[in-house]
Design a protein around this motif. Structure first.
Motif, PDB file in Angstrom:
ATOM      1  N   LYS A 147     -22.190   5.532  51.151  1.00 54.36           N
ATOM      2  CA  LYS A 147     -21.128   6.482  50.775  1.00 54.36           C
ATOM      3  C   LYS A 147     -21.531   7.309  49.553  1.00 54.36           C
ATOM      4  O   LYS A 147     -20.713   8.010  48.977  1.00 54.36           O
ATOM      5  N   ASN A 148     -22.806   7.196  49.184  1.00 49.09           N
ATOM      6  CA  ASN A 148     -23.380   7.981  48.074  1.00 49.09           C
ATOM      7  C   ASN A 148     -22.692   7.766  46.736  1.00 49.09           C
ATOM      8  O   ASN A 148     -22.531   8.704  45.947  1.00 49.09           O
ATOM      9  N   ILE A 149     -22.307   6.519  46.456  1.00 53.32           N
ATOM     10  CA  ILE A 149     -21.755   6.199  45.141  1.00 53.32           C
ATOM     11  C   ILE A 149     -22.837   6.442  44.097  1.00 53.32           C
ATOM     12  O   ILE A 149     -23.995   6.059  44.294  1.00 53.32           O
ATOM     13  N   GLU A 150     -22.464   7.072  43.003  1.00 51.47           N
ATOM     14  CA  GLU A 150     -23.393   7.271  41.896  1.00 51.47           C
ATOM     15  C   GLU A 150     -23.260   6.068  40.968  1.00 51.47           C
ATOM     16  O   GLU A 150     -22.265   5.925  40.260  1.00 51.47           O
ATOM     17  N   PHE A 151     -24.232   5.198  40.996  1.00 54.06           N
ATOM     18  CA  PHE A 151     -24.192   3.975  40.194  1.00 54.06           C
ATOM     19  C   PHE A 151     -24.537   4.267  38.740  1.00 54.06           C
ATOM     20  O   PHE A 151     -25.452   5.035  38.457  1.00 54.06           O
ATOM     21  N   ILE A 152     -23.797   3.632  37.825  1.00 54.85           N
ATOM     22  CA  ILE A 152     -24.179   3.619  36.412  1.00 54.85           C
ATOM     23  C   ILE A 152     -25.364   2.671  36.284  1.00 54.85           C
ATOM     24  O   ILE A 152     -26.356   2.970  35.644  1.00 54.85           O
ATOM     25  N   ILE A 153     -25.215   1.505  36.909  1.00 52.44           N
ATOM     26  CA  ILE A 153     -26.283   0.505  37.001  1.00 52.44           C
ATOM     27  C   ILE A 153     -26.373   0.113  38.469  1.00 52.44           C
ATOM     28  O   ILE A 153     -25.418  -0.435  39.043  1.00 52.44           O
ATOM     29  N   LYS A 154     -27.501   0.438  39.086  1.00 55.55           N
ATOM     30  CA  LYS A 154     -27.691   0.137  40.508  1.00 55.55           C
ATOM     31  C   LYS A 154     -27.686  -1.370  40.730  1.00 55.55           C
ATOM     32  O   LYS A 154     -28.015  -2.139  39.823  1.00 55.55           O
ATOM     33  N   PRO A 155     -27.332  -1.803  41.934  1.00 53.24           N
ATOM     34  CA  PRO A 155     -27.327  -3.237  42.232  1.00 53.24           C
ATOM     35  C   PRO A 155     -28.686  -3.879  41.930  1.00 53.24           C
ATOM     36  O   PRO A 155     -29.729  -3.349  42.316  1.00 53.24           O
ATOM     37  N   TYR A 156     -28.629  -4.980  41.184  1.00 48.81           N
ATOM     38  CA  TYR A 156     -29.850  -5.727  40.872  1.00 48.81           C
ATOM     39  C   TYR A 156     -29.479  -7.179  40.586  1.00 48.81           C
ATOM     40  O   TYR A 156     -28.307  -7.517  40.437  1.00 48.81           O
ATOM     41  N   THR A 157     -30.500  -8.053  40.517  1.00 47.58           N
ATOM     42  CA  THR A 157     -30.289  -9.475  40.271  1.00 47.58           C
ATOM     43  C   THR A 157     -30.727  -9.825  38.858  1.00 47.58           C
ATOM     44  O   THR A 157     -31.826  -9.466  38.438  1.00 47.58           O
ATOM     45  N   ARG A 158     -29.834 -10.509  38.151  1.00 51.52           N
ATOM     46  CA  ARG A 158     -30.110 -11.004  36.795  1.00 51.52           C
ATOM     47  C   ARG A 158     -30.413 -12.504  36.877  1.00 51.52           C
ATOM     48  O   ARG A 158     -29.884 -13.201  37.728  1.00 51.52           O
ATOM     49  N   PHE A 159     -31.199 -12.985  35.942  1.00 45.54           N
ATOM     50  CA  PHE A 159     -31.506 -14.429  35.811  1.00 45.54           C
ATOM     51  C   PHE A 159     -32.065 -15.030  37.098  1.00 45.54           C
ATOM     52  O   PHE A 159     -31.757 -16.162  37.445  1.00 45.54           O
ATOM     53  N   GLU A 160     -32.877 -14.245  37.807  1.00 44.61           N
ATOM     54  CA  GLU A 160     -33.413 -14.707  39.082  1.00 44.61           C
ATOM     55  C   GLU A 160     -34.125 -16.044  38.929  1.00 44.61           C
ATOM     56  O   GLU A 160     -34.981 -16.216  38.057  1.00 44.61           O
ATOM     57  N   GLY A 161     -33.720 -17.019  39.754  1.00 44.48           N
ATOM     58  CA  GLY A 161     -34.307 -18.346  39.733  1.00 44.48           C
ATOM     59  C   GLY A 161     -33.840 -19.226  38.589  1.00 44.48           C
ATOM     60  O   GLY A 161     -34.297 -20.351  38.450  1.00 44.48           O
TER      61      GLY A 161
END
Length: 142
Positions: free
Chosen positions: A96-110
Motif C-alpha cells: 500500500k506504499n506506506i512511507e515508513f519512518i523506520i522500515k520493518p526490521y529485527t532487533r536483538f536477533e538471536g
C-alpha cells in the motif's frame, strides 16, 4: 500474578477526520465503530482507538530518541502482534506504499527479547509502532 490483557482506550487528535478515517479503516484494516462529525471509533487490533478532530497547529514539535542508530519518534503508540501477523501486516503496508519512518526490521536477533518493529505516521502526523516478539513470553524480559 499474570492478568489477562485488557483492551486499552486511546483518543488521538487528527486534523483531517475523513483522510484519517480512510487510513485507519482501509489502510490499517481497522473496523469502524461509532462516530460523529468530530470523532470516529475504531477496533484497533482489539483495542478502542478514537480519532478526534483537532485543527492543525501551525507549529508541531517533532521529538525523537536514538534507538539502534535510528530516530524513534516520541510520542508513538501501536500494538504488539504475533510474529506471523506482524510480517504479513508489514508486507500489506509495503504493498500500500506506506512511507515508513523506520522500515520493518529485527532487533536483538538471536538474543533475549528478539523483536521485529516498524514505525510510520498516520496522515495527521501521529507516529505508530507495530512490533512482534519471536517469543511473546519475552515481552518484558530484561
Amino acid at each position: 500474578m499474570k492478568e489477562a490483557v485488557s483492551p486499552f482506550h486511546l483518543a488521538i487528535p487528527v486534523y483531517n477526520l475523513n483522510t484519517c478515517r480512510t487510513f485507519y479503516r482501509d489502510v490499517l484494516g481497522c473496523e469502524e465503530g461509532r462516530s460523529s462529525d468530530h470523532w470516529v471509533d475504531f477496533n484497533f487490533f482489539g483495542h478502542q482507538l478514537v480519532i478526534h478532530y483537532k485543527p492543525k497547529e501551525s507549529k508541531t514539535d517533532l521529538h525523537t530518541n536514538p534507538v539502534d542508530g535510528k530516530d524513534v519518534p516520541v510520542p508513538h503508540f501501536g500494538v504488539v502482534l504475533s510474529w506471523d501477523i506482524f510480517h504479513a501486516f508489514a508486507e500489506d503496508l509495503k504493498s500500500k506504499n506506506i512511507e515508513f519512518i523506520i522500515k520493518p526490521y529485527t532487533r536483538f536477533e538471536g538474543l533475549v527479547g528478539e523483536q521485529a518493529t516498524m514505525f510510520f505516521y498516520d496522515p495527521s502526523g501521529n507516529a505508530l509502532e507495530f512490533k512482534a516478539f519471536k517469543d511473546m513470553n519475552q515481552l518484558f524480559a530484561k
